[in-house]
Scaffold this active site. Structure first.
Site, short mmCIF file in Angstrom:
data_model
loop_
_atom_site.label_atom_id
_atom_site.label_comp_id
_atom_site.label_asym_id
_atom_site.label_seq_id
_atom_site.Cartn_x
_atom_site.Cartn_y
_atom_site.Cartn_z
N ASP A 67 44.54 32.73 37.94
CA ASP A 67 44.80 33.09 36.68
C ASP A 67 44.69 31.76 35.84
O ASP A 67 45.46 30.61 35.88
CB ASP A 67 46.26 33.60 36.29
CG ASP A 67 46.21 34.99 37.27
OD1 ASP A 67 45.27 34.98 38.03
OD2 ASP A 67 47.05 35.69 37.09
N HIS B 36 53.54 34.36 38.85
CA HIS B 36 53.50 35.73 38.31
C HIS B 36 53.65 36.67 39.48
O HIS B 36 53.15 36.28 40.55
CB HIS B 36 52.18 35.98 37.44
CG HIS B 36 52.39 35.45 36.14
ND1 HIS B 36 51.44 34.94 35.27
CD2 HIS B 36 53.59 34.92 35.49
CE1 HIS B 36 51.65 34.68 34.32
NE2 HIS B 36 52.99 34.31 34.23
N HIS C 217 47.30 28.24 32.01
CA HIS C 217 47.61 29.73 32.20
C HIS C 217 49.01 29.97 31.28
O HIS C 217 49.42 28.75 30.94
CB HIS C 217 47.88 30.19 33.56
CG HIS C 217 47.97 31.77 33.83
ND1 HIS C 217 47.16 32.64 33.38
CD2 HIS C 217 48.82 32.41 34.66
CE1 HIS C 217 47.65 34.07 33.76
NE2 HIS C 217 48.70 33.81 34.48
N HIS D 151 40.39 39.43 41.63
CA HIS D 151 41.39 39.65 40.61
C HIS D 151 40.99 40.43 39.40
O HIS D 151 40.89 40.13 38.40
CB HIS D 151 41.81 38.19 40.13
CG HIS D 151 43.46 38.34 39.23
ND1 HIS D 151 43.44 38.51 37.91
CD2 HIS D 151 44.65 37.94 39.83
CE1 HIS D 151 44.59 38.31 37.41
NE2 HIS D 151 45.41 38.37 38.59
N ASP E 127 52.38 39.29 40.50
CA ASP E 127 51.07 39.86 41.09
C ASP E 127 50.61 38.68 42.31
O ASP E 127 49.98 39.08 43.31
CB ASP E 127 50.06 40.34 40.34
CG ASP E 127 49.63 39.26 39.44
OD1 ASP E 127 50.34 38.42 39.12
OD2 ASP E 127 48.39 39.33 38.88
N HIS E 128 51.03 37.76 42.10
CA HIS E 128 50.72 36.35 43.09
C HIS E 128 51.66 36.34 44.19
O HIS E 128 51.28 35.43 45.10
CB HIS E 128 50.32 35.44 42.47
CG HIS E 128 48.97 35.44 41.60
ND1 HIS E 128 47.77 35.30 41.85
CD2 HIS E 128 48.91 36.35 40.16
CE1 HIS E 128 46.85 35.39 40.89
NE2 HIS E 128 47.72 36.27 39.93
N HIS F 217 50.55 30.29 41.17
CA HIS F 217 51.63 30.42 40.17
C HIS F 217 52.55 31.53 40.35
O HIS F 217 52.36 32.36 41.13
CB HIS F 217 51.21 30.56 38.73
CG HIS F 217 50.43 31.72 38.16
ND1 HIS F 217 49.22 32.26 39.14
CD2 HIS F 217 50.31 32.73 37.42
CE1 HIS F 217 48.93 33.39 38.80
NE2 HIS F 217 49.63 33.71 37.77
ZN LIG Z 1 47.26 37.39 38.07
ZN LIG Z 2 49.07 35.20 35.97
#
Ligand SMILES: [Zn+2]
Ligand SMILES: [Zn+2]
Length: 302
Positions: free
Chosen positions: A210, A66, A142, A268, A68-69, A64
């Protein structure tokens, strides 16, 4: 010889990186395939530290969008270009991926056109089927469109070379016929190919990032040899996990148990467990026995 599936945990942390855990990224290698699953900021340096070459990447799977990914993606793509990446790069991700990839390439300027990229938005079912492996995807739950991936090396019949040696069968082009299960005469001996073949089981690795607990994750992970799952929170924080669309230690372990997987890898982890991952490990173990929490740059093969 069985070709191993190699997994490199390039980043095992979550939204905020720590000295010990970088943002999420997992590299899965099988034969000539080099599949990167998520690409948190700094992933390209993790490649260097692990002595891995990003130019070998064949596919990038995004769980996804976001930060951090994915924030490591522009830098990684730039390095691949500078190093003369010459394959066709495939990028898969949930709804919205095409626009995001375009934005990232815009960041890189005109140079971005140097890479031959195929982008595909995916939500369910088989998305890749190449030779002896395939990749499946399922939608997760999510607070952004999110998917999980399953990488499966298909079951296959193999010729038992040790048996062949024991029977003192000389090297012959007819050995190829044995592989087809035929009976052939080699060196005056009648040999039944069927008796020399054995079944190599399918192998399956599933990566769930996530998400809240959901049956789609259980279904995707069914019977997997390895389930790699996020476990951001401890069981005490289950309410927060639900609110923010994450799994707790126990939630991830429940998926593993219900899907009857053989092993569970948790990553994670929230920064607050940096020094005490044992809390998460202990809680998960109460539900599902075979679980590990890798450190960044750890390698696992199966
Ligand atoms: Zn994450
Ligand atoms: Zn996320």
């Amino acid at each position: 010889m069985v070709e191993k599936i190699k997994l490199n945990f390039l980043g095992t942390g979550s939204a905020i990186p720590t000295a010990r855990r970088n943002h999420p990224a997992v590299l899965l290698r099988y034969k000539a395939e080099s599949v990167l699953i998520d690409c948190g900021e700094g992933t390209q340096r993790q490649f260097r530290k692990a002595h891995l070459n990003p130019c070998k990447i064949t596919k990038i799977l995004i769980s996804h969008w976001h930060g951090d990914h994915v924030l490591g993606l522009p830098g990684l793509l730039q390095t691949m270009m500078l190093n003369g990446y010459n394959k066709k790069l495939e990028i898969y991700g949930p709804k919205g991926t095409s626009a995001k990839v375009r934005q990232f390439f815009d960041l890189l300027g005109r140079k971005g056109q140097d890479l031959d990229v195929k982008v595909k938005e995916v939500s369910r079912g088989k998305i890749v089927d190449e030779g002896d492996f395939y990749i499946e995807v399922a939608e997760m739950d999510h607070d952004a469109p999110a998917v999980a991936y399953s990488f499966v090396v298909k079951e296959k019949m193999r010729l038992d070379k040790a048996k062949l040696k024991k029977m003192k069968v000389p090297n012959s082009p007819l050995v190829g016929e044995l592989v087809k299960g035929k009976t052939v005469e080699i060196g005056g001996k009648k040999i039944n190919g069927k008796k020399l073949m054995y079944k190599e089981d399918a192998r399956k690795v599933v990566v769930v990032m996530d998400t809240r607990y959901n049956e789609g994750a259980v279904k995707l992970a069914k019977g997997a040899d390895l389930l790699i799952s996020e476990a951001t929170y401890s069981k005490e924080e289950q309410e927060i996990a639900d609110e923010y669309g994450h799994l707790s230690s126990v939630g991830a372990a429940k998926i593993a148990k219900k899907a009857k997987v053989k092993g569970l890898v948790l990553m994670h982890l929230s920064q607050r467990y940096e020094a005490i991952p044992k809390v998460i490990l202990k809680e998960a173990k109460e539900v599902f026995k075979d679980v590990i929490i890798p450190e960044d740059l750890d390698e696992v093969e199966l």
